[in-house]
Motif scaffolding. Structure first.
Motif, mmCIF file in Angstrom:
data_model
loop_
_atom_site.group_PDB
_atom_site.id
_atom_site.type_symbol
_atom_site.label_atom_id
_atom_site.label_comp_id
_atom_site.label_asym_id
_atom_site.label_seq_id
_atom_site.Cartn_x
_atom_site.Cartn_y
_atom_site.Cartn_z
ATOM 1 N N TYR A 26 8.600 28.014 19.317
ATOM 2 C CA TYR A 26 8.711 26.990 20.206
ATOM 3 C C TYR A 26 10.226 26.552 20.375
ATOM 4 O O TYR A 26 10.877 26.114 21.503
ATOM 5 C CB TYR A 26 7.947 25.795 20.030
ATOM 6 N N ILE B 46 12.186 28.855 22.234
ATOM 7 C CA ILE B 46 11.876 28.897 23.909
ATOM 8 C C ILE B 46 12.715 27.588 24.103
ATOM 9 O O ILE B 46 13.471 27.684 25.339
ATOM 10 C CB ILE B 46 10.488 28.570 24.129
ATOM 11 N N VAL B 47 13.012 26.459 23.513
ATOM 12 C CA VAL B 47 13.719 25.563 23.765
ATOM 13 C C VAL B 47 15.190 25.917 23.923
ATOM 14 O O VAL B 47 15.903 25.491 24.810
ATOM 15 C CB VAL B 47 13.382 24.391 23.132
ATOM 16 N N TYR C 90 16.435 28.815 24.280
ATOM 17 C CA TYR C 90 16.682 29.293 25.614
ATOM 18 C C TYR C 90 16.718 28.886 26.733
ATOM 19 O O TYR C 90 17.619 28.928 27.601
ATOM 20 C CB TYR C 90 15.681 30.854 25.360
ATOM 21 N N ALA C 91 16.035 27.751 26.890
ATOM 22 C CA ALA C 91 15.910 26.757 28.077
ATOM 23 C C ALA C 91 17.124 26.186 28.364
ATOM 24 O O ALA C 91 17.546 25.827 29.252
ATOM 25 C CB ALA C 91 14.652 25.936 28.070
#
Length: 106
Positions: A82, A85-86, A88-89
């Protein structure tokens, strides 16, 4: 005490393991290990993060039920997934913005 031939010691008896003894079980789950590896490979590419998160949740559920070990490793796997993902976001829009400011999309 009788003298042994050739002055040696009496022969030792063979020692065997107990026949009903279960083999030593690893504390960690292979599923949790795979999940952590996939999540850490998220540093290289976003695609491997998704299987890491899924495997992490499955391994965590199995560890919580007591089927296998590796609860902490599974937890680390999906938390790292997770976090990737953060990251990369946040990183993708910032990098696109910087590239657009420097004329990369003309």
């Amino acid at each position: 005490m009788a003298q042994q031939p050739f002055g040696g010691f009496p022969p030792q008896q063979q020692q065997y393991a107990f026949p009903n003894q279960a083999p030593a079980r690893s504390k960690d789950s292979g599923l949790a290990t795979a999940a952590l590896i996939f999540s850490l490979f998220g540093l290289i590419g976003l695609v491997s993060v998704i299987p890491g998160i899924v495997l992490g949740h499955v391994a965590f559920a199995k560890a919580r039920r007591g089927e296998v070990g590796g609860k902490g490793m599974a937890l680390a796997a999906f938390v790292v997934g997770y976090l990737m993902i953060v990251l990369y976001a946040i990183a993708i829009p910032v990098l696109l913005n910087v590239a657009a400011k420097h004329g990369a999309f003309r």
